[in-house]
Design a protein around this motif. Structure first.
Motif, mmCIF file in Angstrom:
data_model
loop_
_atom_site.group_PDB
_atom_site.id
_atom_site.type_symbol
_atom_site.label_atom_id
_atom_site.label_comp_id
_atom_site.label_asym_id
_atom_site.label_seq_id
_atom_site.Cartn_x
_atom_site.Cartn_y
_atom_site.Cartn_z
ATOM 1 N N ARG A 46 0.847 -1.137 0.033
ATOM 2 C CA ARG A 46 0.075 0.053 -0.087
ATOM 3 C C ARG A 46 0.850 1.232 0.018
ATOM 4 O O ARG A 46 1.852 1.351 0.813
ATOM 5 N N HIS A 47 0.639 2.258 -0.780
ATOM 6 C CA HIS A 47 1.275 3.276 -0.997
ATOM 7 C C HIS A 47 0.728 4.548 -0.170
ATOM 8 O O HIS A 47 1.190 5.130 0.502
ATOM 9 N N HIS A 48 -0.701 4.490 -0.640
ATOM 10 C CA HIS A 48 -1.421 5.471 -0.054
ATOM 11 C C HIS A 48 -2.883 5.386 -0.293
ATOM 12 O O HIS A 48 -3.173 4.712 -1.433
ATOM 13 N N GLN A 49 -3.788 5.485 0.657
ATOM 14 C CA GLN A 49 -5.363 4.879 0.714
ATOM 15 C C GLN A 49 -5.339 3.627 -0.177
ATOM 16 O O GLN A 49 -5.034 2.648 0.342
ATOM 17 N N ASN A 50 -6.158 3.689 -1.278
ATOM 18 C CA ASN A 50 -6.289 2.299 -2.106
ATOM 19 C C ASN A 50 -5.227 2.242 -3.309
ATOM 20 O O ASN A 50 -5.452 1.476 -4.091
ATOM 21 N N VAL A 51 -4.341 2.899 -3.118
ATOM 22 C CA VAL A 51 -2.995 2.777 -4.303
ATOM 23 C C VAL A 51 -1.930 2.017 -3.782
ATOM 24 O O VAL A 51 -1.595 2.208 -2.769
ATOM 25 N N PHE A 52 -1.643 0.955 -4.617
ATOM 26 C CA PHE A 52 -0.466 0.172 -4.215
ATOM 27 C C PHE A 52 0.746 0.347 -5.133
ATOM 28 O O PHE A 52 0.255 0.404 -6.493
ATOM 29 N N GLY A 53 1.829 0.201 -4.770
ATOM 30 C CA GLY A 53 3.016 0.488 -5.583
ATOM 31 C C GLY A 53 3.849 -0.965 -5.400
ATOM 32 O O GLY A 53 3.644 -1.755 -4.561
ATOM 33 N N CYS A 54 4.604 -1.241 -6.282
ATOM 34 C CA CYS A 54 5.601 -2.329 -6.608
ATOM 35 C C CYS A 54 6.731 -2.317 -5.598
ATOM 36 O O CYS A 54 7.320 -1.316 -5.554
ATOM 37 N N GLU A 55 6.692 -3.373 -4.536
ATOM 38 C CA GLU A 55 7.480 -3.403 -3.644
ATOM 39 C C GLU A 55 8.873 -4.456 -4.135
ATOM 40 O O GLU A 55 10.136 -4.262 -4.049
ATOM 41 N N ARG A 56 8.301 -5.502 -4.924
ATOM 42 C CA ARG A 56 9.364 -6.446 -5.476
ATOM 43 C C ARG A 56 8.943 -7.158 -6.528
ATOM 44 O O ARG A 56 7.809 -7.672 -6.587
ATOM 45 N N GLY A 57 9.505 -6.619 -7.724
ATOM 46 C CA GLY A 57 9.187 -7.371 -8.827
ATOM 47 C C GLY A 57 9.682 -9.015 -9.246
ATOM 48 O O GLY A 57 10.915 -8.830 -8.711
ATOM 49 N N LEU A 58 8.909 -9.783 -9.840
ATOM 50 C CA LEU A 58 9.303 -11.138 -9.597
ATOM 51 C C LEU A 58 9.658 -11.458 -11.297
ATOM 52 O O LEU A 58 9.661 -12.856 -11.446
#
Length: 277
Positions: A264-276
């Motif tokens: 979670r980046h903020h509110q309901n926005v998610f960012g990539c923490e680890r690409g696989l």
């Protein structure tokens, strides 16, 4: 071998370091990109997780995995390593433990543990075993651990289910002291790491590049909440995505293939923490 990605479970034998196992597997599988999760001491044996290819990216997400061990101990002897392979520092008369299971039960739960001096825990940027080699005494930090269950298997044998970071030889040291004795660990077998057990492991001489079966990254990260994506291209490009979930971290998947770990980046926005990929 470019598509050779996943987890290989091996039964590490005694008299071998975890890195020795990695070196052997690099030769057997003809691949350089291999790491391991959860170091086992040279004299310990049992489940060792090897991360191959892209699976090396998930190492930080496996480090806090619960473990299970079977250990034996010897009373009346204390060593500088808290196991029988160290230098004997004290010997005392043995007081028989009449109810080992009751003693075991008293150690179940969350607690603080003093780690062994011969360990890889860092104090002021230096590992404890490095201080030990130089015979320098330093204050060891207490560690938060949890013992989920201990079963007495014999008069000097126990099965322990515990949180990551628990030192079984230190547990045995403390159990011996509580029983009015001194003691040290005499053998250690890791029987489980997370969901993987000894039954899932290969012996080293069984591993063959043409026939070995790897566990997928998807399977290894199955403890994470999963989100099935429709458009994998946004995920593969590391774009931020809006998700309707209460979770803080999720595994983005497509047809049982792990694509990325999003946070979670903020509110309901998610960012990539680890690409696989």
């Amino acid at each position: 071998m470019e598509s050779f990605n996943g987890l290989l479970l091996v039964n590490k034998p005694q008299n071998m370091t975890s890195f020795d196992v990695v070196a052997i597997m690099r030769k057997k599988l003809h691949i350089k990109k291999i790491g391991h999760s959860g170091t086992l001491d040279p004299m310990a044996e049992g489940v060792l997780l090897l991360l191959i290819g892209k699976a090396t990216k998930i190492l930080p997400y496996l480090e806090n995995t619960d473990k299970e061990y079977i250990a034996t101990f010897e009373l009346g002897k204390q060593t500088d390593t808290e196991d029988i392979w160290g230098k004997v520092t004290e010997e005392k008369e043995v007081h028989e433990i009449f109810d080992l299971q009751s003693l075991c039960n008293s150690f179940i739960g969350k607690q603080k543990q003093l780690p062994p001096m011969v360990s890889s825990i860092k104090v002021k940027g230096k590992k404890l075993y490095e201080y030990a080699r130089e015979q320098i005494e330093v204050e060891r930090p207490l560690r938060d651990i949890e013992i989920y269950d201990i079963e007495a298997l014999d008069k000097n044998k126990i099965r322990v289910s515990c949180s990551s970071g628990t030192y079984i030889r230190s547990l045995i040291r403390d159990m011996a002291i509580q029983s009015g004795n001194i003691g040290c660990m005499s053998s250690l077998t890791r029987t489980r790491v997370g969901k993987f057990t000894l039954k899932d492991c290969y012996d080293l001489d069984e591993v063959d590049a043409d026939t070995v079966q790897l566990h997928s990254i998807y399977e290894a990260l199955s403890y994470l909440p999963m989100i099935e994506v429709e458009n994998e291209f946004d995920v593969l490009n590391g774009k931020k995505i809006r998700l309707d979930t209460k979770e803080e971290r999720v595994l983005m998947v497509k047809n049982k293939e792990a694509l990325a770990i999003y946070r979670r980046h903020h509110q309901n926005v998610f960012g990539c923490e680890r690409g696989l990929w």
